[in-house]
Scaffold this motif. Structure first.
Motif, PDB file in Angstrom:
ATOM      1  N   ASP A 246      70.892  13.670  54.369  1.00 55.31           N
ATOM      2  CA  ASP A 246      71.940  13.113  53.500  1.00 55.31           C
ATOM      3  C   ASP A 246      72.462  14.133  52.503  1.00 55.31           C
ATOM      4  O   ASP A 246      73.639  14.089  52.114  1.00 55.31           O
ATOM      5  CB  ASP A 246      71.410  11.890  52.750  1.00 55.31           C
ATOM      6  N   GLU A 247      71.582  15.066  52.058  1.00 53.42           N
ATOM      7  CA  GLU A 247      71.986  16.029  51.031  1.00 53.42           C
ATOM      8  C   GLU A 247      72.555  17.316  51.614  1.00 53.42           C
ATOM      9  O   GLU A 247      72.875  18.244  50.878  1.00 53.42           O
ATOM     10  CB  GLU A 247      70.789  16.328  50.114  1.00 53.42           C
TER      11      GLU A 247
ATOM     12  N   LYS B 117      65.229  11.946  55.793  1.00 54.50           N
ATOM     13  CA  LYS B 117      66.555  11.330  55.638  1.00 54.50           C
ATOM     14  C   LYS B 117      67.289  11.922  54.449  1.00 54.50           C
ATOM     15  O   LYS B 117      68.499  12.200  54.520  1.00 54.50           O
ATOM     16  CB  LYS B 117      66.427   9.820  55.479  1.00 54.50           C
ATOM     17  N   SER B 118      66.563  12.146  53.354  1.00 56.11           N
ATOM     18  CA  SER B 118      67.217  12.716  52.175  1.00 56.11           C
ATOM     19  C   SER B 118      67.718  14.127  52.469  1.00 56.11           C
ATOM     20  O   SER B 118      68.786  14.533  51.984  1.00 56.11           O
ATOM     21  CB  SER B 118      66.255  12.734  50.983  1.00 56.11           C
TER      22      SER B 118
END
Length: 481
Positions: free
Chosen positions: A344-345, A340-341
Protein backbone atom coordinates in the motif's frame (compact mmCIF):
# COMPACT_ATOMS: atom_id res chain seq x y z
CA UNK A 1 -1.44 -35.07 23.57
CA UNK A 2 0.91 -33.49 26.08
CA UNK A 3 -0.43 -32.17 29.38
CA UNK A 4 1.49 -29.86 31.70
CA UNK A 5 0.70 -28.79 35.24
CA UNK A 6 1.97 -26.09 37.54
CA UNK A 7 5.10 -26.76 39.59
CA UNK A 8 4.79 -25.27 43.08
CA UNK A 9 7.15 -26.32 45.87
CA UNK A 10 8.35 -29.27 43.78
CA UNK A 11 4.80 -30.62 43.49
CA UNK A 12 2.97 -30.88 40.17
CA UNK A 13 -0.57 -29.61 40.47
CA UNK A 14 -3.53 -28.48 38.39
CA UNK A 15 -4.60 -24.85 38.44
CA UNK A 16 -6.71 -24.04 41.50
CA UNK A 17 -9.70 -23.38 39.24
CA UNK A 18 -9.09 -26.47 37.13
CA UNK A 19 -8.80 -24.25 34.05
CA UNK A 20 -6.63 -25.35 31.14
CA UNK A 21 -5.56 -23.97 27.81
CA UNK A 22 -4.52 -25.60 24.54
CA UNK A 23 -1.20 -25.40 22.79
CA UNK A 24 -1.48 -25.63 19.00
CA UNK A 25 0.84 -27.10 16.39
CA UNK A 26 1.86 -24.29 14.02
CA UNK A 27 2.46 -26.91 11.33
CA UNK A 28 -1.19 -27.97 11.03
CA UNK A 29 -3.28 -25.89 13.43
CA UNK A 30 -4.22 -28.91 15.54
CA UNK A 31 -4.08 -29.08 19.37
CA UNK A 32 -1.02 -30.93 20.62
CA UNK A 33 -1.37 -30.46 24.36
CA UNK A 34 -2.94 -28.71 27.32
CA UNK A 35 -1.48 -26.56 30.04
CA UNK A 36 -2.77 -25.46 33.44
CA UNK A 37 -4.17 -21.92 33.30
CA UNK A 38 -2.89 -20.39 36.54
CA UNK A 39 -5.18 -18.10 38.53
CA UNK A 40 -4.35 -15.22 40.85
CA UNK A 41 -4.55 -17.68 43.72
CA UNK A 42 -1.93 -19.86 42.02
CA UNK A 43 0.35 -16.86 41.51
CA UNK A 44 0.09 -16.02 45.21
CA UNK A 45 0.90 -19.64 46.12
CA UNK A 46 3.85 -19.71 43.71
CA UNK A 47 5.34 -16.50 45.10
CA UNK A 48 4.90 -17.69 48.70
CA UNK A 49 6.56 -21.00 47.82
CA UNK A 50 9.42 -19.24 46.02
CA UNK A 51 10.00 -16.98 49.02
CA UNK A 52 10.08 -20.01 51.29
CA UNK A 53 12.47 -21.77 48.92
CA UNK A 54 14.74 -18.73 48.67
CA UNK A 55 14.95 -18.38 52.46
CA UNK A 56 15.28 -22.11 53.18
CA UNK A 57 18.37 -23.53 54.85
CA UNK A 58 18.68 -26.01 52.00
CA UNK A 59 19.26 -23.16 49.54
CA UNK A 60 20.89 -20.48 51.68
CA UNK A 61 23.44 -22.86 53.19
CA UNK A 62 24.27 -24.62 49.91
CA UNK A 63 27.93 -24.01 49.13
CA UNK A 64 28.91 -22.37 45.84
CA UNK A 65 30.58 -25.63 44.84
CA UNK A 66 27.42 -27.65 45.39
CA UNK A 67 25.33 -25.04 43.60
CA UNK A 68 27.69 -25.29 40.65
CA UNK A 69 27.36 -29.08 40.65
CA UNK A 70 23.58 -28.70 40.67
CA UNK A 71 23.65 -26.47 37.58
CA UNK A 72 26.08 -28.83 35.88
CA UNK A 73 23.69 -31.71 36.57
CA UNK A 74 20.82 -29.79 34.96
CA UNK A 75 22.99 -29.29 31.89
CA UNK A 76 23.75 -33.02 31.82
CA UNK A 77 20.06 -33.88 32.06
CA UNK A 78 19.29 -31.55 29.17
CA UNK A 79 21.85 -33.39 27.05
CA UNK A 80 20.58 -36.80 28.16
CA UNK A 81 17.05 -35.80 27.15
CA UNK A 82 18.09 -33.82 24.08
CA UNK A 83 16.12 -35.85 21.55
CA UNK A 84 12.82 -35.46 23.38
CA UNK A 85 13.43 -31.77 24.16
CA UNK A 86 14.24 -31.01 20.52
CA UNK A 87 11.12 -32.86 19.37
CA UNK A 88 8.98 -30.86 21.81
CA UNK A 89 10.53 -27.57 20.71
CA UNK A 90 9.84 -28.33 17.05
CA UNK A 91 6.34 -29.65 17.74
CA UNK A 92 5.27 -26.73 19.92
CA UNK A 93 7.13 -23.81 18.32
CA UNK A 94 7.48 -25.06 14.76
CA UNK A 95 11.20 -24.41 14.38
CA UNK A 96 12.98 -26.72 11.93
CA UNK A 97 14.61 -29.78 13.45
CA UNK A 98 18.09 -28.60 12.48
CA UNK A 99 17.55 -25.56 14.74
CA UNK A 100 16.03 -27.36 17.72
CA UNK A 101 18.57 -30.20 17.55
CA UNK A 102 21.73 -28.26 16.74
CA UNK A 103 21.10 -24.88 18.34
CA UNK A 104 18.25 -24.61 20.85
CA UNK A 105 18.91 -27.69 22.99
CA UNK A 106 22.74 -27.58 22.90
CA UNK A 107 22.70 -23.87 23.81
CA UNK A 108 20.43 -24.55 26.79
CA UNK A 109 22.85 -27.19 28.12
CA UNK A 110 25.86 -24.99 27.40
CA UNK A 111 24.39 -22.09 29.37
CA UNK A 112 23.91 -24.24 32.48
CA UNK A 113 27.49 -25.50 32.25
CA UNK A 114 28.78 -21.96 31.81
CA UNK A 115 27.02 -20.61 34.89
CA UNK A 116 27.86 -23.73 36.88
CA UNK A 117 31.42 -22.41 36.73
CA UNK A 118 30.34 -18.95 37.83
CA UNK A 119 28.75 -20.22 41.05
CA UNK A 120 32.21 -20.37 42.68
CA UNK A 121 33.48 -17.11 41.19
CA UNK A 122 31.08 -14.43 42.42
CA UNK A 123 33.54 -12.13 44.11
CA UNK A 124 33.43 -8.88 46.06
CA UNK A 125 36.15 -6.40 46.92
CA UNK A 126 37.64 -4.39 49.74
CA UNK A 127 37.36 -0.62 49.38
CA UNK A 128 39.90 1.76 50.91
CA UNK A 129 37.94 4.28 52.97
CA UNK A 130 39.12 7.47 54.65
CA UNK A 131 37.25 6.93 57.90
CA UNK A 132 39.79 5.86 60.57
CA UNK A 133 39.68 2.30 61.93
CA UNK A 134 37.12 1.03 59.44
CA UNK A 135 37.20 -2.02 57.20
CA UNK A 136 34.78 -1.71 54.29
CA UNK A 137 34.09 -4.55 51.89
CA UNK A 138 31.45 -5.38 49.31
CA UNK A 139 29.82 -8.65 48.34
CA UNK A 140 27.23 -9.49 45.72
CA UNK A 141 24.06 -10.98 47.19
CA UNK A 142 21.06 -12.53 45.43
CA UNK A 143 18.12 -10.26 44.73
CA UNK A 144 15.51 -12.74 46.00
CA UNK A 145 12.45 -14.06 44.18
CA UNK A 146 12.71 -13.55 40.42
CA UNK A 147 10.03 -13.80 37.76
CA UNK A 148 11.41 -15.09 34.44
CA UNK A 149 8.98 -14.39 31.60
CA UNK A 150 9.96 -15.93 28.27
CA UNK A 151 8.70 -15.59 24.67
CA UNK A 152 7.46 -18.14 22.15
CA UNK A 153 10.23 -17.93 19.54
CA UNK A 154 13.02 -19.80 21.39
CA UNK A 155 11.29 -21.16 24.50
CA UNK A 156 13.94 -23.54 25.84
CA UNK A 157 17.22 -21.63 25.36
CA UNK A 158 15.80 -18.33 26.58
CA UNK A 159 14.38 -20.01 29.69
CA UNK A 160 17.82 -21.55 30.25
CA UNK A 161 19.78 -18.34 29.87
CA UNK A 162 17.57 -16.65 32.46
CA UNK A 163 17.26 -19.55 34.89
CA UNK A 164 20.93 -20.61 35.00
CA UNK A 165 22.36 -17.27 36.22
CA UNK A 166 19.39 -16.76 38.55
CA UNK A 167 20.24 -20.06 40.27
CA UNK A 168 24.01 -19.58 40.11
CA UNK A 169 23.63 -16.38 42.12
CA UNK A 170 21.35 -17.96 44.72
CA UNK A 171 17.95 -16.60 43.74
CA UNK A 172 14.63 -18.40 43.59
CA UNK A 173 13.00 -18.38 40.15
CA UNK A 174 9.44 -18.51 38.86
CA UNK A 175 9.35 -19.52 35.19
CA UNK A 176 6.46 -18.21 33.11
CA UNK A 177 6.65 -19.38 29.47
CA UNK A 178 4.54 -17.96 26.67
CA UNK A 179 1.16 -19.65 26.50
CA UNK A 180 1.81 -20.61 22.86
CA UNK A 181 4.88 -22.72 23.74
CA UNK A 182 4.89 -24.11 27.30
CA UNK A 183 6.00 -27.69 26.66
CA UNK A 184 9.80 -27.52 26.64
CA UNK A 185 9.90 -25.14 29.61
CA UNK A 186 7.73 -27.53 31.62
CA UNK A 187 10.17 -30.30 30.72
CA UNK A 188 13.08 -28.12 31.87
CA UNK A 189 11.33 -27.54 35.21
CA UNK A 190 10.94 -31.30 35.61
CA UNK A 191 14.66 -31.76 34.98
CA UNK A 192 15.44 -29.17 37.67
CA UNK A 193 13.48 -31.21 40.21
CA UNK A 194 15.21 -34.39 39.05
CA UNK A 195 18.59 -32.69 39.46
CA UNK A 196 17.83 -31.94 43.10
CA UNK A 197 16.83 -28.27 43.20
CA UNK A 198 15.37 -27.61 46.69
CA UNK A 199 11.61 -27.17 46.94
CA UNK A 200 10.43 -23.70 45.99
CA UNK A 201 13.65 -22.63 44.29
CA UNK A 202 12.27 -23.35 40.79
CA UNK A 203 8.56 -22.80 40.15
CA UNK A 204 6.57 -23.11 36.93
CA UNK A 205 3.47 -21.05 36.17
CA UNK A 206 1.70 -21.50 32.84
CA UNK A 207 -1.13 -19.51 31.33
CA UNK A 208 -1.90 -16.42 29.30
CA UNK A 209 -0.89 -12.77 29.62
CA UNK A 210 -2.85 -12.28 32.84
CA UNK A 211 -0.47 -14.64 34.65
CA UNK A 212 2.51 -12.58 33.54
CA UNK A 213 0.79 -9.36 34.56
CA UNK A 214 0.03 -10.80 38.00
CA UNK A 215 3.68 -11.75 38.45
CA UNK A 216 4.89 -8.29 37.46
CA UNK A 217 2.42 -6.61 39.82
CA UNK A 218 3.04 -8.94 42.77
CA UNK A 219 4.72 -7.30 45.76
CA UNK A 220 6.52 -10.54 46.57
CA UNK A 221 8.55 -10.50 43.34
CA UNK A 222 11.92 -8.74 43.62
CA UNK A 223 12.99 -8.87 39.98
CA UNK A 224 11.48 -9.46 36.56
CA UNK A 225 13.55 -10.70 33.64
CA UNK A 226 11.47 -10.40 30.47
CA UNK A 227 12.11 -11.18 26.82
CA UNK A 228 9.38 -10.18 24.40
CA UNK A 229 7.78 -7.26 22.62
CA UNK A 230 8.69 -3.66 23.30
CA UNK A 231 5.05 -2.77 23.97
CA UNK A 232 4.79 -5.37 26.76
CA UNK A 233 8.18 -4.28 28.10
CA UNK A 234 6.88 -0.74 28.44
CA UNK A 235 3.88 -2.01 30.38
CA UNK A 236 6.21 -3.93 32.69
CA UNK A 237 8.21 -0.78 33.38
CA UNK A 238 5.06 1.11 34.30
CA UNK A 239 3.75 -1.60 36.60
CA UNK A 240 7.13 -2.27 38.24
CA UNK A 241 7.60 1.40 39.04
CA UNK A 242 5.06 1.02 41.85
CA UNK A 243 7.52 -0.96 43.98
CA UNK A 244 10.75 -0.34 42.02
CA UNK A 245 11.30 -3.97 41.03
CA UNK A 246 14.62 -4.70 39.42
CA UNK A 247 14.18 -5.25 35.68
CA UNK A 248 16.01 -6.87 32.80
CA UNK A 249 14.30 -6.32 29.45
CA UNK A 250 15.35 -7.83 26.12
CA UNK A 251 12.86 -6.42 23.66
CA UNK A 252 12.45 -5.77 19.95
CA UNK A 253 14.89 -5.25 17.13
CA UNK A 254 15.05 -3.92 13.59
CA UNK A 255 18.51 -5.06 12.59
CA UNK A 256 20.20 -3.20 9.73
CA UNK A 257 22.53 -5.03 7.36
CA UNK A 258 25.02 -2.81 5.52
CA UNK A 259 26.38 -4.37 2.33
CA UNK A 260 29.40 -2.35 1.22
CA UNK A 261 30.53 -1.90 -2.37
CA UNK A 262 33.50 -4.21 -1.77
CA UNK A 263 31.44 -7.01 -0.17
CA UNK A 264 31.59 -10.55 -1.53
CA UNK A 265 28.07 -10.37 -2.91
CA UNK A 266 27.42 -14.12 -3.00
CA UNK A 267 28.51 -14.52 0.63
CA UNK A 268 26.42 -11.50 1.59
CA UNK A 269 23.36 -12.93 -0.15
CA UNK A 270 23.72 -16.31 1.54
CA UNK A 271 24.53 -14.88 4.97
CA UNK A 272 21.79 -12.28 4.88
CA UNK A 273 19.22 -14.81 3.72
CA UNK A 274 20.06 -17.12 6.59
CA UNK A 275 20.22 -14.24 9.05
CA UNK A 276 16.85 -12.95 7.89
CA UNK A 277 14.99 -16.27 7.75
CA UNK A 278 16.51 -17.99 10.79
CA UNK A 279 13.54 -19.52 12.61
CA UNK A 280 11.34 -18.05 9.83
CA UNK A 281 12.43 -14.54 10.82
CA UNK A 282 11.02 -14.99 14.32
CA UNK A 283 14.13 -13.74 16.09
CA UNK A 284 14.76 -10.33 17.62
CA UNK A 285 18.23 -10.34 16.04
CA UNK A 286 17.00 -11.26 12.55
CA UNK A 287 18.39 -9.12 9.73
CA UNK A 288 15.50 -7.06 8.33
CA UNK A 289 16.70 -3.78 6.75
CA UNK A 290 19.21 -4.25 3.96
CA UNK A 291 21.22 -1.16 3.02
CA UNK A 292 23.05 -2.19 -0.14
CA UNK A 293 25.50 -0.02 -2.04
CA UNK A 294 23.80 1.27 -5.16
CA UNK A 295 26.39 -0.41 -7.39
CA UNK A 296 25.37 -3.80 -5.99
CA UNK A 297 21.70 -3.39 -5.10
CA UNK A 298 20.20 -4.86 -8.29
CA UNK A 299 22.46 -7.92 -8.20
CA UNK A 300 21.83 -8.40 -4.49
CA UNK A 301 18.04 -8.12 -4.83
CA UNK A 302 17.89 -10.51 -7.79
CA UNK A 303 20.07 -13.14 -6.14
CA UNK A 304 18.49 -13.01 -2.68
CA UNK A 305 14.95 -13.21 -4.12
CA UNK A 306 15.91 -16.25 -6.20
CA UNK A 307 17.58 -17.88 -3.22
CA UNK A 308 14.54 -17.21 -1.02
CA UNK A 309 12.28 -18.83 -3.62
CA UNK A 310 14.42 -21.97 -3.62
CA UNK A 311 14.14 -22.68 0.12
CA UNK A 312 12.12 -25.70 1.26
CA UNK A 313 9.02 -24.64 3.23
CA UNK A 314 7.42 -27.26 5.46
CA UNK A 315 6.87 -28.69 8.93
CA UNK A 316 9.81 -28.50 11.28
CA UNK A 317 9.85 -32.29 11.60
CA UNK A 318 10.83 -32.65 7.93
CA UNK A 319 14.66 -32.77 7.94
CA UNK A 320 14.73 -30.94 4.60
CA UNK A 321 12.71 -27.95 5.88
CA UNK A 322 14.51 -24.61 5.96
CA UNK A 323 11.53 -22.30 6.45
CA UNK A 324 9.05 -23.54 9.02
CA UNK A 325 5.68 -22.12 10.05
CA UNK A 326 5.01 -18.94 11.93
CA UNK A 327 4.11 -19.50 15.56
CA UNK A 328 0.35 -18.90 15.40
CA UNK A 329 -2.56 -17.90 13.20
CA UNK A 330 -2.61 -14.55 14.97
CA UNK A 331 1.04 -13.90 14.21
CA UNK A 332 0.63 -14.95 10.59
CA UNK A 333 -2.12 -12.34 10.27
CA UNK A 334 0.19 -9.75 11.77
CA UNK A 335 2.96 -10.52 9.27
CA UNK A 336 0.48 -10.47 6.38
CA UNK A 337 -0.71 -7.07 7.58
CA UNK A 338 2.80 -5.67 7.37
CA UNK A 339 3.23 -7.05 3.85
CA UNK A 340 -0.03 -5.35 2.86
CA UNK A 341 1.26 -2.08 4.28
CA UNK A 342 4.43 -2.43 2.17
CA UNK A 343 2.35 -2.84 -0.95
CA UNK A 344 0.00 0.00 0.00
CA UNK A 345 2.88 2.40 0.76
CA UNK A 346 4.59 1.84 -2.59
CA UNK A 347 7.34 -0.73 -2.01
CA UNK A 348 7.95 -3.16 -4.89
CA UNK A 349 7.19 -6.79 -4.07
CA UNK A 350 9.82 -8.98 -5.73
CA UNK A 351 8.78 -12.36 -4.38
CA UNK A 352 6.57 -13.96 -1.73
CA UNK A 353 3.87 -11.92 -0.06
CA UNK A 354 1.34 -14.70 0.48
CA UNK A 355 0.34 -17.55 2.74
CA UNK A 356 1.33 -21.03 1.58
CA UNK A 357 -1.60 -23.12 0.39
CA UNK A 358 -1.99 -26.69 -0.81
CA UNK A 359 -1.06 -29.43 1.64
CA UNK A 360 0.34 -26.79 4.05
CA UNK A 361 -2.80 -24.65 4.06
CA UNK A 362 -3.84 -25.67 7.58
CA UNK A 363 -0.48 -24.61 9.02
CA UNK A 364 0.79 -21.09 9.59
CA UNK A 365 3.19 -20.92 6.65
CA UNK A 366 4.14 -17.69 4.89
CA UNK A 367 6.38 -17.40 1.87
CA UNK A 368 9.70 -15.55 2.28
CA UNK A 369 9.00 -12.05 1.05
CA UNK A 370 11.42 -9.57 -0.54
CA UNK A 371 10.67 -5.88 -1.14
CA UNK A 372 12.75 -3.34 -3.05
CA UNK A 373 12.15 0.37 -3.39
CA UNK A 374 11.60 0.60 0.37
CA UNK A 375 11.77 4.09 1.91
CA UNK A 376 13.02 4.68 5.42
CA UNK A 377 9.68 6.07 6.57
CA UNK A 378 7.63 3.07 5.41
CA UNK A 379 6.02 0.90 8.07
CA UNK A 380 7.96 -2.20 7.00
CA UNK A 381 11.22 -0.26 7.45
CA UNK A 382 10.33 1.10 10.90
CA UNK A 383 8.39 -1.54 12.82
CA UNK A 384 9.47 -4.98 13.95
CA UNK A 385 7.72 -7.56 11.75
CA UNK A 386 9.17 -10.72 13.32
CA UNK A 387 8.65 -12.72 10.18
CA UNK A 388 10.20 -13.60 6.79
CA UNK A 389 10.05 -10.10 5.27
CA UNK A 390 13.17 -8.45 3.78
CA UNK A 391 13.37 -4.74 2.86
CA UNK A 392 16.12 -3.71 0.43
CA UNK A 393 17.27 -0.08 0.20
CA UNK A 394 20.19 1.39 -1.80
CA UNK A 395 22.78 3.80 -0.37
CA UNK A 396 25.54 5.88 -1.97
CA UNK A 397 28.14 6.50 0.77
CA UNK A 398 29.00 5.08 4.18
CA UNK A 399 28.02 8.14 6.19
CA UNK A 400 24.55 7.91 4.67
CA UNK A 401 24.34 4.18 5.37
CA UNK A 402 25.33 4.59 9.03
CA UNK A 403 22.90 7.46 9.59
CA UNK A 404 20.03 5.48 8.07
CA UNK A 405 20.95 2.30 9.93
CA UNK A 406 20.86 4.27 13.19
CA UNK A 407 17.56 5.94 12.30
CA UNK A 408 15.48 3.54 14.39
CA UNK A 409 14.16 3.39 17.92
CA UNK A 410 15.74 -0.07 18.27
CA UNK A 411 19.37 -1.00 18.77
CA UNK A 412 19.80 -4.71 19.35
CA UNK A 413 21.82 -6.05 16.41
CA UNK A 414 23.48 -4.83 13.22
CA UNK A 415 25.62 -6.54 10.59
CA UNK A 416 28.29 -5.29 8.21
CA UNK A 417 29.48 -6.95 5.00
CA UNK A 418 32.90 -5.85 3.73
CA UNK A 419 36.25 -7.26 2.67
CA UNK A 420 38.13 -4.20 3.91
CA UNK A 421 39.82 -4.75 7.29
CA UNK A 422 39.78 -1.04 8.19
CA UNK A 423 36.05 -0.80 7.52
CA UNK A 424 35.38 -3.95 9.53
CA UNK A 425 37.07 -2.45 12.60
CA UNK A 426 36.12 1.22 12.30
CA UNK A 427 32.42 1.07 11.43
CA UNK A 428 30.96 -0.99 14.31
CA UNK A 429 31.61 1.72 16.92
CA UNK A 430 29.54 4.15 14.82
CA UNK A 431 26.49 1.88 14.85
CA UNK A 432 24.03 2.09 17.73
CA UNK A 433 23.52 -1.59 18.47
CA UNK A 434 24.31 -3.90 21.35
CA UNK A 435 26.01 -6.39 19.01
CA UNK A 436 27.53 -5.75 15.59
CA UNK A 437 28.35 -8.78 13.45
CA UNK A 438 30.81 -8.62 10.57
CA UNK A 439 30.37 -10.99 7.60
CA UNK A 440 28.31 -13.55 9.50
CA UNK A 441 25.00 -14.71 10.92
CA UNK A 442 23.61 -13.50 14.26
CA UNK A 443 25.16 -15.66 16.97
CA UNK A 444 24.64 -16.02 20.72
CA UNK A 445 27.22 -17.45 23.10
CA UNK A 446 27.04 -17.71 26.91
CA UNK A 447 30.34 -15.85 27.21
CA UNK A 448 29.24 -12.75 25.28
CA UNK A 449 26.67 -10.16 26.43
CA UNK A 450 23.32 -9.95 24.67
CA UNK A 451 21.05 -6.91 24.79
CA UNK A 452 20.49 -3.61 23.09
CA UNK A 453 20.24 0.16 23.04
CA UNK A 454 17.12 2.30 23.02
CA UNK A 455 13.79 0.50 22.77
CA UNK A 456 15.56 -2.85 22.52
CA UNK A 457 15.61 -2.99 26.29
CA UNK A 458 17.52 -2.60 29.53
CA UNK A 459 20.53 -4.55 30.74
CA UNK A 460 22.48 -7.45 29.28
CA UNK A 461 22.18 -11.21 29.46
CA UNK A 462 24.99 -13.79 29.21
CA UNK A 463 28.56 -13.55 30.44
CA UNK A 464 29.38 -11.84 33.72
CA UNK A 465 26.64 -9.32 32.93
CA UNK A 466 23.94 -11.77 34.03
CA UNK A 467 25.70 -12.13 37.38
CA UNK A 468 25.33 -8.38 37.85
CA UNK A 469 21.68 -8.50 36.72
CA UNK A 470 20.75 -11.11 39.34
CA UNK A 471 22.67 -9.70 42.31
CA UNK A 472 22.82 -6.55 44.40
CA UNK A 473 26.09 -5.14 45.79
CA UNK A 474 26.08 -5.06 49.58
CA UNK A 475 28.59 -3.06 51.65
CA UNK A 476 29.75 -4.05 55.14
CA UNK A 477 31.56 -1.64 57.52
CA UNK A 478 33.51 -3.17 60.40
CA UNK A 479 34.58 -0.95 63.32
CA UNK A 480 38.21 -1.85 64.11
CA UNK A 481 38.72 0.65 66.94
Amino acid sequence: MHATQLLIHNEWTDASTGATGNTISPANGEPIGTFAEASGTDVDAAVASARKGFESDAWQSMSPDLRGKLLWRIGQLIEENAEELAALETLDQGQPTFISTNISVPLAAQVFRYYAGYATKIEGKVSPVSIPDQLSYQTRVPIGVTGLITPWNFPLPIAAWKLAPALATGNAAILKPAEQTPLSTAYLARLCVEAGVPAGVVTLLTGGPEVGKALVAHRGIDKISFTGSTAVGQEIVTTSARDLKRLSLELGGKAPSIVCADADIDSAVQGNLQGALFNTGQACGAFTRFFVHRSKVDEFATKIAAAADSLKIGPGQDPDTIVGPLASEEHLGRVAGYVKSGNDEGAQLVTGGERVGGELANGFFYRPTVFTGVKDDMTIAREEIFGPVLSIMPFDDMDEAIARANNTRYGLVAVLWTQDLKTAHSLPKKIRAGTVFVNQLPLIDPGSPWGGFGMSGWGREMGSYSIDEFTEPQTVFINLS
